[in-house]
Write a protein that holds these residues in place. Structure first.
Motif, PDB file in Angstrom:
ATOM      1  N   VAL A 134       0.836  -1.194   0.000  1.00 33.95           N
ATOM      2  CA  VAL A 134       0.000   0.000   0.000  1.00 33.95           C
ATOM      3  C   VAL A 134       0.871   1.244   0.000  1.00 33.95           C
ATOM      4  CG1 VAL A 134      -1.704   1.349   1.284  1.00 33.95           C
ATOM      5  CG2 VAL A 134      -1.902  -1.136   1.197  1.00 33.95           C
ATOM      6  N   LEU A 135       0.620   2.136  -0.948  1.00 38.26           N
ATOM      7  CA  LEU A 135       1.279   3.435  -0.997  1.00 38.26           C
ATOM      8  C   LEU A 135       0.280   4.526  -0.638  1.00 38.26           C
ATOM      9  CD1 LEU A 135       3.344   3.143  -4.306  1.00 38.26           C
ATOM     10  CD2 LEU A 135       4.205   2.877  -1.971  1.00 38.26           C
ATOM     11  N   ARG A 136       0.771   5.562   0.010  1.00 35.62           N
ATOM     12  CA  ARG A 136      -0.056   6.722   0.258  1.00 35.62           C
ATOM     13  C   ARG A 136      -0.139   7.575  -1.011  1.00 35.62           C
ATOM     14  NH1 ARG A 136      -3.517   6.943   3.938  1.00 35.62           N
ATOM     15  NH2 ARG A 136      -3.296   9.217   4.067  1.00 35.62           N
ATOM     16  N   THR A 137      -1.140   8.439  -1.072  1.00 38.77           N
ATOM     17  CA  THR A 137      -1.364   9.264  -2.262  1.00 38.77           C
ATOM     18  C   THR A 137      -0.106  10.014  -2.678  1.00 38.77           C
ATOM     19  OG1 THR A 137      -3.715   9.536  -1.743  1.00 38.77           O
ATOM     20  CG2 THR A 137      -2.718  11.160  -3.224  1.00 38.77           C
ATOM     21  N   GLU A 138       0.580  10.624  -1.700  1.00 41.08           N
ATOM     22  CA  GLU A 138       1.754  11.431  -2.008  1.00 41.08           C
ATOM     23  C   GLU A 138       2.973  10.590  -2.395  1.00 41.08           C
ATOM     24  OE1 GLU A 138       1.641  10.723   2.470  1.00 41.08           O
ATOM     25  OE2 GLU A 138       0.215  11.218   0.863  1.00 41.08           O
ATOM     26  N   GLN A 139       2.906   9.271  -2.218  1.00 35.70           N
ATOM     27  CA  GLN A 139       4.030   8.395  -2.541  1.00 35.70           C
ATOM     28  C   GLN A 139       3.947   7.814  -3.947  1.00 35.70           C
ATOM     29  OE1 GLN A 139       3.561   5.536   0.695  1.00 35.70           O
ATOM     30  NE2 GLN A 139       5.377   6.360   1.724  1.00 35.70           N
ATOM     31  N   ARG A 140       2.798   7.902  -4.558  1.00 35.80           N
ATOM     32  CA  ARG A 140       2.595   7.186  -5.819  1.00 35.80           C
ATOM     33  C   ARG A 140       3.580   7.624  -6.901  1.00 35.80           C
ATOM     34  NH1 ARG A 140      -3.405   8.113  -7.501  1.00 35.80           N
ATOM     35  NH2 ARG A 140      -2.860  10.201  -6.754  1.00 35.80           N
ATOM     36  N   GLN A 141       3.627   8.877  -7.213  1.00 42.08           N
ATOM     37  CA  GLN A 141       4.487   9.360  -8.289  1.00 42.08           C
ATOM     38  C   GLN A 141       5.966   9.231  -7.934  1.00 42.08           C
ATOM     39  OE1 GLN A 141       3.294   9.945 -11.232  1.00 42.08           O
ATOM     40  NE2 GLN A 141       5.319  10.370 -12.104  1.00 42.08           N
ATOM     41  N   PRO A 142       6.394   9.611  -6.703  1.00 43.38           N
ATOM     42  CA  PRO A 142       7.815   9.412  -6.369  1.00 43.38           C
ATOM     43  C   PRO A 142       8.253   7.956  -6.458  1.00 43.38           C
ATOM     44  CG  PRO A 142       6.809  10.927  -4.822  1.00 43.38           C
ATOM     45  CD  PRO A 142       5.696  10.377  -5.665  1.00 43.38           C
ATOM     46  N   PHE A 143       7.390   7.034  -6.019  1.00 40.83           N
ATOM     47  CA  PHE A 143       7.762   5.627  -6.116  1.00 40.83           C
ATOM     48  C   PHE A 143       7.904   5.195  -7.561  1.00 40.83           C
ATOM     49  CE2 PHE A 143       6.364   1.319  -7.039  1.00 40.83           C
ATOM     50  CZ  PHE A 143       7.389   0.608  -6.432  1.00 40.83           C
ATOM     51  N   LEU A 144       6.926   5.561  -8.394  1.00 39.52           N
ATOM     52  CA  LEU A 144       6.975   5.155  -9.799  1.00 39.52           C
ATOM     53  C   LEU A 144       8.226   5.699 -10.470  1.00 39.52           C
ATOM     54  CD1 LEU A 144       5.536   3.695 -12.100  1.00 39.52           C
ATOM     55  CD2 LEU A 144       4.276   5.810 -12.563  1.00 39.52           C
ATOM     56  N   SER A 201      13.274  -0.681  -4.127  1.00 37.19           N
ATOM     57  CA  SER A 201      12.469   0.516  -4.373  1.00 37.19           C
ATOM     58  C   SER A 201      11.319   0.617  -3.371  1.00 37.19           C
ATOM     59  CB  SER A 201      11.917   0.507  -5.808  1.00 37.19           C
ATOM     60  OG  SER A 201      12.945   0.719  -6.750  1.00 37.19           O
ATOM     61  N   LEU A 202      10.664  -0.500  -3.109  1.00 40.82           N
ATOM     62  CA  LEU A 202       9.558  -0.490  -2.152  1.00 40.82           C
ATOM     63  C   LEU A 202      10.044  -0.221  -0.732  1.00 40.82           C
ATOM     64  CD1 LEU A 202       7.452  -3.453  -3.571  1.00 40.82           C
ATOM     65  CD2 LEU A 202       6.704  -1.078  -3.389  1.00 40.82           C
ATOM     66  N   ALA A 203      11.217  -0.745  -0.396  1.00 44.49           N
ATOM     67  CA  ALA A 203      11.752  -0.534   0.953  1.00 44.49           C
ATOM     68  C   ALA A 203      12.007   0.948   1.223  1.00 44.49           C
ATOM     69  CB  ALA A 203      13.036  -1.332   1.144  1.00 44.49           C
ATOM     70  N   ARG A 204      12.391   1.680   0.193  1.00 40.85           N
ATOM     71  CA  ARG A 204      12.617   3.110   0.378  1.00 40.85           C
ATOM     72  C   ARG A 204      11.315   3.855   0.712  1.00 40.85           C
ATOM     73  NH1 ARG A 204      17.072   2.203  -3.266  1.00 40.85           N
ATOM     74  NH2 ARG A 204      15.768   2.115  -5.134  1.00 40.85           N
ATOM     75  N   PHE A 205      10.178   3.185   0.502  1.00 40.24           N
ATOM     76  CA  PHE A 205       8.887   3.785   0.839  1.00 40.24           C
ATOM     77  C   PHE A 205       8.207   3.013   1.977  1.00 40.24           C
ATOM     78  CE2 PHE A 205       9.964   5.406  -3.244  1.00 40.24           C
ATOM     79  CZ  PHE A 205       9.417   6.671  -3.291  1.00 40.24           C
ATOM     80  N   GLY A 206       9.019   2.283   2.734  1.00 42.41           N
ATOM     81  CA  GLY A 206       8.521   1.624   3.928  1.00 42.41           C
ATOM     82  C   GLY A 206       7.676   0.396   3.690  1.00 42.41           C
ATOM     83  N   ASP A 216      17.655  -8.180   5.253  1.00 39.13           N
ATOM     84  CA  ASP A 216      18.631  -8.233   4.161  1.00 39.13           C
ATOM     85  C   ASP A 216      18.488  -7.018   3.244  1.00 39.13           C
ATOM     86  OD1 ASP A 216      19.633 -10.591   5.111  1.00 39.13           O
ATOM     87  OD2 ASP A 216      18.530 -11.870   3.704  1.00 39.13           O
ATOM     88  N   VAL A 217      17.247  -6.654   2.944  1.00 37.52           N
ATOM     89  CA  VAL A 217      17.027  -5.499   2.080  1.00 37.52           C
ATOM     90  C   VAL A 217      17.511  -4.227   2.760  1.00 37.52           C
ATOM     91  CG1 VAL A 217      15.282  -4.095   0.920  1.00 37.52           C
ATOM     92  CG2 VAL A 217      15.078  -6.585   0.909  1.00 37.52           C
ATOM     93  N   ALA A 218      17.210  -4.086   4.061  1.00 36.71           N
ATOM     94  CA  ALA A 218      17.634  -2.898   4.807  1.00 36.71           C
ATOM     95  C   ALA A 218      19.151  -2.799   4.865  1.00 36.71           C
ATOM     96  CB  ALA A 218      17.044  -2.921   6.210  1.00 36.71           C
ATOM     97  N   ALA A 219      19.824  -3.950   5.012  1.00 38.00           N
ATOM     98  CA  ALA A 219      21.279  -3.950   5.082  1.00 38.00           C
ATOM     99  C   ALA A 219      21.892  -3.484   3.773  1.00 38.00           C
ATOM    100  CB  ALA A 219      21.783  -5.351   5.434  1.00 38.00           C
ATOM    101  N   VAL A 220      21.294  -3.904   2.651  1.00 35.92           N
ATOM    102  CA  VAL A 220      21.798  -3.478   1.343  1.00 35.92           C
ATOM    103  C   VAL A 220      21.621  -1.979   1.173  1.00 35.92           C
ATOM    104  CG1 VAL A 220      21.445  -3.647  -1.142  1.00 35.92           C
ATOM    105  CG2 VAL A 220      21.454  -5.717   0.247  1.00 35.92           C
TER     106      VAL A 220
END
Length: 305
Positions: A134-144, A201-206, A216-220
């Protein structure tokens, strides 16, 4: 065949329109259609089924229960590789589902095909590259934009995937069981590479990863210096091998098969299935009802790992 944990990526997808299988004579006609195939972009415009209720009502979805509730400002998100089987491929897949159904004849298991909707329209199949998140409204474009940039920098080319075996797996909640074709490891390890791009990419948005552990993803991500120049984000071309996890779902049920049924399913003839070769030339990003198609490179560039 042991029961393995199934990704949430196909646990409650809104794109699935269940179709209860009814015993019927096998179709042997393979007359080619005179109509040309629809362009790929057409399917993106109608990637979601019509919403018939604003609340969770399992009776409207073959008994399925929603994992991600409808919340204002939340956008269900899924990354995947899409496959529209040809008529000949559909015939092969229908035969596999018929064989599964034959082996569940004496049970209470109700099998639902993922090949067609209740109205008979062909549905796309897919290989998941993320959980349903689930992404928040304000996260949609930055994530894409972040994922598009990461995919472009990775130089991953279009690739082919073959299938190797049939399995039955459950979702995390064990509320549904899926009958899936396991995917072979493609050239240049493209599935693992795309999985790592998606997870990071998803990890950067929590958001949680698929198959990989969050640690493992957080460590990378932590190991990548913030001082790195743009274009050197570290797209994760090395790491653990999750080739045994990738799959294409053909059908599902609300109850799992018994041990006897599993033994009978093992005997299904998969000779024609092993001859299938699926071409993937883009990654689909579905955010809400909007689907973006991000192309992979054409040709043979980007084969190094």
């Amino acid at each position: 065949m042991a029961l393995v944990q199934y990704s949430e990526s196909e646990s409650e997808s809104e794109t699935e329109s269940p179709q209860r299988l009814v015993k019927r004579p096998r179709q042997t006609s393979n007359q080619p259609s005179s109509l040309p195939p629809l362009p790929a972009a057409f399917h993106d415009l109608y990637a979601s089924s019509t919403r018939v209720s604003v609340r969770d009502d399992p009776s409207l979805h073959g008994g399925r229960k929603r994992v991600i509730p409808h919340v204002e400002g939340n956008w269900p998100t899924h990354l995947y590789l899409e496959w529209y089987p040809s008529k000949a491929e559909l015939s092969i897949l229908r035969d596999v589902i018929d064989q599964i159904n034959d082996r569940l004849d004496d049970s209470t298991t109700q099998l639902h095909s993922l090949l067609h909707s209740d109205l008979g329209a062909q549905l796309p199949l897919h290989i998941s590259l993320s959980r349903p998140v689930v992404l928040r409204t304000e996260q949609r474009q930055p994530f894409l934009e972040d994922f598009q940039s990461a995919l472009r920098e990775s130089s991953i080319p279009a690739f082919d995937v073959t299938t190797q075996s049939l399995d039955c797996v459950s979702n995390y909640e064990k509320t549904r069981w899926f009958y899936v074709l396991r995917a072979d490891k493609p050239e240049a390890d493209s599935l693992n590479r795309l999985l790592r791009l998606s997870n990071r990419s998803l990890a950067r948005f929590g958001q949680p990863p698929l198959y990989e552990s969050s640690q493992d993803v957080a460590a990378v991500l932590k190991s990548k210096s913030p001082a790195q120049p743009q274009g050197s984000r570290g797209t994760g071309q090395t790491g653990s091998d999750y080739s045994h996890c990738f799959h294409v779902s053909l059908a599902w049920s609300l109850t799992g098969p018994s041990s006897e049924e599993r033994e009978r399913i093992v005997s299904i003839d998969l000779q024609k299935v092993r001859g299938l070769s699926i071409r993937f030339d883009c990654v689909k990003v579905k955010i809400g009802n909007n689907v973006s198609s991000i192309p992979l490179l054409e040709g043979t560039r980007g084969l190094s790992t």
